[in-house]
Design a protein around this motif. Structure first.
Motif, short mmCIF file in Angstrom:
data_model
loop_
_atom_site.label_atom_id
_atom_site.label_comp_id
_atom_site.label_asym_id
_atom_site.label_seq_id
_atom_site.Cartn_x
_atom_site.Cartn_y
_atom_site.Cartn_z
N ALA A 25 0.86 -1.18 0.00
CA ALA A 25 0.00 0.00 0.00
C ALA A 25 0.89 1.23 0.00
CB ALA A 25 -0.91 -0.01 1.22
N MET A 26 0.84 2.01 -1.08
CA MET A 26 1.74 3.15 -1.25
C MET A 26 0.92 4.44 -1.20
SD MET A 26 4.28 1.55 -4.15
CE MET A 26 5.54 2.81 -3.90
N SER A 27 1.08 5.16 -0.10
CA SER A 27 0.30 6.38 0.12
C SER A 27 0.81 7.56 -0.67
CB SER A 27 0.32 6.73 1.61
OG SER A 27 1.64 7.12 1.99
N GLY A 28 2.05 7.48 -1.16
CA GLY A 28 2.67 8.63 -1.79
C GLY A 28 3.67 9.31 -0.88
N GLY A 29 3.86 8.74 0.32
CA GLY A 29 4.82 9.27 1.28
C GLY A 29 6.11 8.47 1.30
N VAL A 30 7.07 8.96 2.08
CA VAL A 30 8.39 8.33 2.10
C VAL A 30 8.38 6.98 2.82
CG1 VAL A 30 9.08 9.59 4.19
CG2 VAL A 30 10.84 8.73 2.63
N ASP A 31 7.61 6.84 3.89
CA ASP A 31 7.63 5.59 4.66
C ASP A 31 7.11 4.42 3.84
OD1 ASP A 31 8.68 6.75 6.97
OD2 ASP A 31 6.71 7.30 7.72
N THR A 143 2.76 -2.20 4.52
CA THR A 143 2.56 -0.76 4.72
C THR A 143 3.80 -0.16 5.38
OG1 THR A 143 1.63 -0.78 6.97
CG2 THR A 143 0.12 -1.26 5.15
N GLY A 144 3.82 1.15 5.45
CA GLY A 144 4.94 1.86 6.05
C GLY A 144 4.76 2.17 7.51
#
Length: 385
Positions: A25-31, A143-144
């Protein structure tokens, strides 16, 4: 206890050395970008997915502070391209509206204070998303989040705090059950790297999100004005602000604009008799009144919580734990006893800022025992709804 390997879930699908099909799951953030890259490094077959959570993305926050924007979708796609993994956008806007946004509005309508991020993890990322991933043949969702899944010698899965307690996010994951934990992957949870070191790692990997600011506030409130958002959905209705004796000391334009423990923005025309600040003690949506009083009146000695969710086997009787009452709060010693669909909690020392609708998460050391939604609190022996 045996710690799981970084990048490997502790579920039936996971095991040392096994190549897994992982949905990141890639939110668009760095983590989340670094987490996806680490899952690839661990040898897994990784596919990136960005969750479209708004039918009209521009109605959500734009810029770098949100997690559901058009910009975030593009950032996630670029990160997936650099990592070298397939990437898709999944439309979960209707599910998000029903399970998170409408729940948020309904809770405030009833005078409660919900945590939408916790609800999103429960209903979206580890229910809707995980269920779809498993149906498509994936073994795990990555997830991050900063938390750790541990497998015991008996084969059970447990959720534990992150190795770096300063970044720990286990509180908002306390709604996950053992089945969900068996298919959860948190590649950042075992690291003690600082956020700057995570950003440096992203830069080394060529990820443009390396310096992107962290997301803050509630993603579906575009301008960060929670009171304005609630007024737009719940309307304005003038009501009374009362003191502890029931005397009117001011007016407000909607009880939904207040939270338990609030001090600022009360707009009371005259000070308390002792000159001390007053705080919100109670919110009554039925009468549209807000009760205020001194800080010491906020002391909570016990509470009742509902809808418990256990990260493993449910406790069978009373026990001693520590409890966390907000995402960035500390721990406090408690005794807790489950009783069917309720949880009774007593505090070793009084605590403040506790409101119905919030989540209480129980810990046994670093292990997350479970969570529940606060239904009622007790102050000096008197229940406050």
């Amino acid at each position: 206890m045996t710690d799981s390997l970084p990048g490997s879930p502790s579920g039936p699908a996971g095991g040392p050395g096994r190549r897994l099909r992982v949905l990141a799951a890639m939110s668009g953030g760095v983590d989340s970008a670094v987490a996806a890259a680490r899952a690839v490094d661990a040898g897994h077959e990784v596919t990136g997915v960005h969750l479209a959570l708004s039918a009209n993305p521009k109605s959500f926050r734009t810029g770098a502070r949100g997690c559901c924007t058009v910009e975030d979708s593009r950032d996630a796609r670029r990160a997936a391209d650099v990592i070298g993994i397939p990437f898709y956008v999944w439309d979960l806007a209707e599910r998000f509206r029903q399970d998170v946004v409408e729940d948020f509005i309904a809770e405030y309508r009833e005078g409660r204070t919900p945590n939408p991020c916790l609800r999103c993890n429960e209903k979206i990322k580890f229910a809707a998303l995980l269920d779809k991933a498993l149906a498509l043949g994936f073994d795990a969702v990555c997830t991050g989040h900063y938390a750790t899944v541990v497998r015991t010698p008996e084969g059970h899965r447990e959720l534990h705090r992150s190795a770096d307690l300063g970044k720990d996010q286990s509180y908002v994951l306390g709604v996950l059950d053992e089945r969900q934990l068996a298919h959860a992957m948190f590649p950042l949870g075992d690291t003690r790297a600082t956020k700057e070191e995570i950003r440096a790692e992203a830069e080394r990997r060529g990820l443009a999100v390396a310096r992107k600011p962290d997301s803050h506030d509630i993603c579906f409130i575009a301008d960060g004005d929670t009171q304005g958002f609630l007024a737009g959905h719940l309307g304005s209705a003038e009501g009374d602000i009362l003191d502890e004796e029931g005397r009117k000391v001011g007016t407000h334009s909607g009880a939904h604009g207040f939270t338990i423990g609030q001090r600022r923005g009360l707009r009371i025309g005259h000070p308390a008799p002792d000159g001390k600040p007053r705080y919100v003690l109670d919110i009554s949506p039925v009468t549209n009144t807000v009760t205020v009083g001194p800080a010491e009146a906020l002391d909570v000695v016990a509470l009742t919580a509902i809808r418990p969710r256990w990260c493993g086997a449910a406790p069978t009787g009373p026990g001693r734990y520590t409890a966390q009452l907000r995402a960035h709060g500390g721990e406090t010693p408690v005794t807790a006893e489950p009783d069917g669909d309720t949880l009774r909690v007593g505090f070793a020392e009084p605590v403040r800022g506790v409101a119905p609708g919030q989540a209480i998460v129980l810990y046994d050391g670093t292990r997350v025992v479970g969570s529940a939604t606060i239904a009622a609190t007790e102050r000096a022996g008197a229940p406050v709804g």
